[in-house]
Design an enzyme around this catalytic site. Sequence first.
Site, short mmCIF file in Angstrom:
data_model
loop_
_atom_site.label_atom_id
_atom_site.label_comp_id
_atom_site.label_asym_id
_atom_site.label_seq_id
_atom_site.Cartn_x
_atom_site.Cartn_y
_atom_site.Cartn_z
N HIS A 37 0.84 -1.20 0.00
CA HIS A 37 0.00 0.00 0.00
C HIS A 37 0.87 1.26 0.00
CE1 HIS A 37 -2.91 2.83 2.16
NE2 HIS A 37 -3.53 2.50 1.04
N ASP A 66 -0.70 5.52 -6.36
CA ASP A 66 -1.87 6.36 -6.60
C ASP A 66 -1.46 7.44 -7.59
OD1 ASP A 66 -3.44 5.00 -4.68
OD2 ASP A 66 -2.61 6.23 -3.07
N HIS A 79 -0.72 10.14 -3.01
CA HIS A 79 -2.01 9.65 -2.56
C HIS A 79 -3.12 10.64 -2.87
CE1 HIS A 79 -5.08 7.59 -0.36
NE2 HIS A 79 -5.23 8.56 0.48
N GLU A 168 -3.98 3.35 -8.84
CA GLU A 168 -5.31 3.89 -8.57
C GLU A 168 -5.44 5.26 -9.22
OE1 GLU A 168 -8.29 5.50 -5.02
OE2 GLU A 168 -6.50 4.36 -4.47
#
Length: 337
Positions: A37, A66, A79, A168
């Site tokens: 992550h 991200d 992020h 993402e």
Amino acid sequence: MSLLGTGVLLTLPACRGGASAPSGAVMPAARPLVIAHRGASGHRPEHTIAAYTLAVEMGADYIEPDLVSTRDGVLVARHENEIGGTTDVAERYPSRKTRKVIDGDTVSGWFTEDFTIAELRTLRARERLAFRSHDFDGQFAIPTFDEVLALADSLSKARGRVVGVYPETKHPTYFRSIGLPLEPALLRSLRARGLDRADAPVFIQSFEVGNLRALRPETRVRLVLLLSSGQVPYDRRTGAQWVTPEGLREIRTFADAIGVNTRMIVGGDSASVPTSLIGDAHAAGLKVHVWTLRSESVFLGKRYGGDPLAEVQEFVRLGVDGMFGDFPDVVRKGVGG
């Protein structure tokens, strides 16, 4: 040369032919995937080359960048597009602070879309959470998505195994509204490396259904709908929920997996009973990846008695297909294999 001690933005050459793994290469199926992550973000500042590299050294199968855009349309790994808390931008560009409305929320700070890639290259990352180590603040630069893909390719070759990438798209509707759509640049980067394949070691994830529906006819890469306990119903007229058997079958029409908050599977209290979500999703043909496992007591549910391995092992028993973790070393130990 170790990548962990350098503050220089590393640009690794893409492999000839471009693919991070040969056609037909697959990730392990006998155990859940270990998805780092934001990299090994429990050990290094998130979304840095150092964090991604350490994650792979710790056994991660996938690294998760991200993606947000710069003013000149370059995808970078952060992020959020607001970078005041994860970089030294406030010290370097104090006059560039502003306020914006993003997905309905008013946010103050410094935003990637207001900076060129050349300007962002002058910044250095810092740890976001006060209770984690700040020993590495100021040492690492902000990587581009192309550099993350090149890193995954290089690490795959160096370690003799597939290293996947799990990007993402962050705030895709917002970025499209300001003329900086994320999807075209994302797909160009994947295609340049031969990664627009159904069997590529890539998942694209998003909280936005419209984003995934638009991507489905454009790419063969596996798509993942992210869900949280407060998810909006998919049918506002009837109030139908995504996490019903009917809703999950609908998700399968445009995605290959769901990425769900761990608490949607089992609550943090010792008396919590697991839901049927994993079985229902599998019955609909969807893989289930859970987020986010973190080792610190502030995040760890009471049911695990202070032992982060107990959380990992419970989700193995429950049958998830992958786990996002800030501490990929802990997740890797817990999944075994």
